[in-house]
Design a protein around this motif. Structure first.
Motif, mmCIF file in Angstrom:
data_model
loop_
_atom_site.group_PDB
_atom_site.id
_atom_site.type_symbol
_atom_site.label_atom_id
_atom_site.label_comp_id
_atom_site.label_asym_id
_atom_site.label_seq_id
_atom_site.Cartn_x
_atom_site.Cartn_y
_atom_site.Cartn_z
ATOM 1 N N LEU A 167 0.889 -1.239 0.062
ATOM 2 C CA LEU A 167 -0.188 -0.026 0.144
ATOM 3 C C LEU A 167 0.869 1.215 0.040
ATOM 4 O O LEU A 167 0.634 2.228 -0.888
ATOM 5 N N HIS A 168 1.802 1.367 0.776
ATOM 6 C CA HIS A 168 2.388 2.539 0.879
ATOM 7 C C HIS A 168 3.425 2.888 -0.134
ATOM 8 O O HIS A 168 4.011 3.838 -0.674
ATOM 9 N N ARG A 169 4.140 1.672 -0.669
ATOM 10 C CA ARG A 169 5.280 1.726 -1.309
ATOM 11 C C ARG A 169 4.423 2.044 -2.875
ATOM 12 O O ARG A 169 5.042 2.750 -3.653
ATOM 13 N N SER A 170 3.300 1.457 -3.141
ATOM 14 C CA SER A 170 2.429 1.914 -4.388
ATOM 15 C C SER A 170 2.209 3.094 -4.274
ATOM 16 O O SER A 170 1.884 4.049 -5.387
ATOM 17 N N ALA A 171 1.695 3.711 -3.100
ATOM 18 C CA ALA A 171 1.297 5.415 -2.942
ATOM 19 C C ALA A 171 2.047 6.096 -3.518
ATOM 20 O O ALA A 171 1.979 7.318 -3.952
ATOM 21 N N ILE A 172 3.714 5.806 -3.090
ATOM 22 C CA ILE A 172 4.614 6.755 -3.671
ATOM 23 C C ILE A 172 5.309 6.422 -4.879
ATOM 24 O O ILE A 172 6.219 6.982 -5.319
ATOM 25 N N GLY A 173 4.804 5.487 -5.382
ATOM 26 C CA GLY A 173 5.241 4.820 -6.963
ATOM 27 C C GLY A 173 6.447 4.320 -6.818
ATOM 28 O O GLY A 173 7.267 4.210 -7.832
ATOM 29 N N PHE A 174 7.267 3.800 -5.576
ATOM 30 C CA PHE A 174 8.658 3.333 -5.487
ATOM 31 C C PHE A 174 8.608 1.916 -6.165
ATOM 32 O O PHE A 174 7.753 1.010 -6.071
ATOM 33 N N PRO A 175 9.691 1.703 -7.065
ATOM 34 C CA PRO A 175 9.782 0.201 -7.816
ATOM 35 C C PRO A 175 9.905 -0.881 -6.733
ATOM 36 O O PRO A 175 10.621 -0.770 -5.730
ATOM 37 N N GLU A 176 9.104 -1.687 -7.146
ATOM 38 C CA GLU A 176 8.877 -2.808 -6.072
ATOM 39 C C GLU A 176 10.030 -3.652 -6.002
ATOM 40 O O GLU A 176 10.549 -4.342 -5.135
ATOM 41 N N GLY A 177 11.009 -3.607 -7.186
ATOM 42 C CA GLY A 177 12.292 -4.320 -7.182
ATOM 43 C C GLY A 177 13.266 -3.720 -5.984
ATOM 44 O O GLY A 177 14.399 -4.505 -6.104
ATOM 45 N N PRO A 205 -0.505 10.686 -9.824
ATOM 46 C CA PRO A 205 -0.379 10.551 -11.617
ATOM 47 C C PRO A 205 0.679 11.394 -11.861
ATOM 48 O O PRO A 205 1.066 11.049 -13.279
ATOM 49 N N GLY A 206 1.365 12.102 -11.192
ATOM 50 C CA GLY A 206 2.650 12.968 -11.596
ATOM 51 C C GLY A 206 3.931 12.377 -11.612
ATOM 52 O O GLY A 206 3.816 11.127 -11.245
ATOM 53 N N SER A 207 4.818 12.638 -12.120
ATOM 54 C CA SER A 207 6.105 12.040 -12.316
ATOM 55 C C SER A 207 6.835 12.135 -11.020
ATOM 56 O O SER A 207 6.802 13.121 -10.151
ATOM 57 N N LEU A 208 7.699 11.030 -10.697
ATOM 58 C CA LEU A 208 8.579 11.202 -9.838
ATOM 59 C C LEU A 208 10.011 10.883 -9.970
ATOM 60 O O LEU A 208 10.182 10.235 -11.062
ATOM 61 N N PRO A 209 10.845 11.298 -9.011
ATOM 62 C CA PRO A 209 12.163 10.987 -9.560
ATOM 63 C C PRO A 209 12.541 9.594 -9.612
ATOM 64 O O PRO A 209 13.508 9.374 -10.494
ATOM 65 N N TRP A 210 11.977 8.561 -9.155
ATOM 66 C CA TRP A 210 12.573 7.226 -9.442
ATOM 67 C C TRP A 210 11.717 6.709 -10.419
ATOM 68 O O TRP A 210 11.738 5.256 -10.832
#
Length: 347
Positions: free
Chosen positions: A255-265, A340-345
């Motif tokens: 949930l939290h990882r998906s919310a900030i869009g950080f790569p699962e790997g 929906p916006g772009s993120l550094p990672w």
């Protein structure tokens, strides 16, 4: 011979010729041509253009609509590009100043190890770390073995960081309990690690172990620690490892990882067990919290939002995203779907 007066009271003057121009040869008079008003020319031109545009619109309304739409979109694109360039120039200036002043003390670190805080140490002596009465506990935390779980989180965070020389260890948690005073969870954990000699890893870990002291819930533990990492290193983490209870794994890793869009790997989770006496109750409570975060991923509405407000008894001003300007949009976002916006990672 009478004298003719030409003063103000004299009769009206006689005009020898009619007004206007008089041709002496032909004996004809002509009307005076009035000079054209130069100011009326632009108005006539605008009126003419307006009339042409109106007639064209009557004949081709769809074409006019498409042209107007294209023009509007072009203006928006130009403004967006301009704004992005101005913002990036501002970021570069800030980064240049910080790098020039040597204010990135951990610029060589690339990975984040975050230990989520759950309580505040209130004892005046660090020799009673594993005792429940040395910690400020909520009613649901008051049971045998609870203090030992906090110590386990601290130890595991130190252990993981000791195995990665490129990792920054952050203890995360704010001043969440009014009766505990202005002490943060993060500082409590750091002090406990210090009293334990960093579990034999002092030389390799202590110099790169710091705190994030504003988080009020698990989502902020993650997001604020990422921002804190950026403040200290000048970059964002390539890998993130979170340490907390094992029953919170789904909440953090999904949930939290998906919310900030950080790569699962690049995301890792290390969970330690809860006290055996409350294991089932903890799982049940966690299931309820997960449902709330599924409906409100950013904890900005309803019960999750109110819970955060209660965990800020001293009204601390949150400094983020000043230290991580690239995440400004994410920090201000509130919605049921991922940002929906772009993120550094993700770039």
């Amino acid at each position: 011979m009478s004298n003719q007066s030409y003063g103000p009271g004299s009769p009206k003057s006689f005009h020898a010729y009619p007004r206007g121009e008089f041709d002496l040869e032909s004996g004809n008079s002509s009307k005076v041509r009035r000079s054209k008003n130069p100011q009326s020319e632009p108005l006539k031109m605008l009126k003419s253009i307006g009339n042409r545009f109106y007639h064209f619109y009557k004949l081709h309304p769809v074409a006019i609509f498409l042209i107007s739409l294209s023009f509007g979109v072009t203006i928006l694109i130009v403004l967006s590009v301009y704004e992005s360039r101005v913002r990036m120039m501002g970021y570069r200036r800030v980064d240049d100043l910080r790098v020039g002043s040597g204010s990135y003390p951990f610029a060589n670190l690339r990975n984040l190890v975050m230990v989520a805080g759950h309580s505040i140490y209130t004892s005046n002596s660090c020799g009673k770390i594993d005792r429940e009465d040395s910690w400020f506990l909520e009613p649901y935390q008051r049971h045998p073995g609870q203090a030992a779980t906090f110590l386990s989180h601290i130890r595991e965070g130190v252990e993981i960081a000791s195995k990665d020389e490129g990792a920054l260890l952050l203890f995360s948690g704010g001043e969440t309990r009014r009766d505990a005073g202005p002490r943060s969870e993060a500082q409590s954990y750091w002090a406990v690690a210090e009293s334990k000699g960093w579990f034999g890893k002092q030389d390799s870990v202590r110099s790169r172990a710091l705190t994030e002291e504003h988080a009020r819930d698990s989502f902020e533990n993650l997001l604020f620690s990422v921002c804190r990492f950026r403040e200290l290193t000048g970059t964002y983490p390539q890998n993130i490892t979170v340490v907390s209870y094992d029953f919170k794994g789904e909440r953090f890793a999904h949930l939290h990882r998906s919310a900030i869009g950080f790569p699962e790997g690049g995301f890792f989770y290390f969970g330690t067990p809860a006290s055996p006496s409350v294991k089932e109750a903890a799982k049940k409570g966690e299931a309820s919290v997960r449902v709330q975060f599924q409906e409100d991923p950013y904890g900005c509405l309803g019960s999750l939002h109110h819970k955060k407000l209660k965990r800020d008894p001293f009204h601390r001003t949150i400094p983020y995203p000043n230290g991580c300007p690239e995440l400004k949009g994410l920090f201000s976002y509130c919605g049921p779907v991922p940002y929906p916006g772009s993120l550094p990672w993700t770039q």
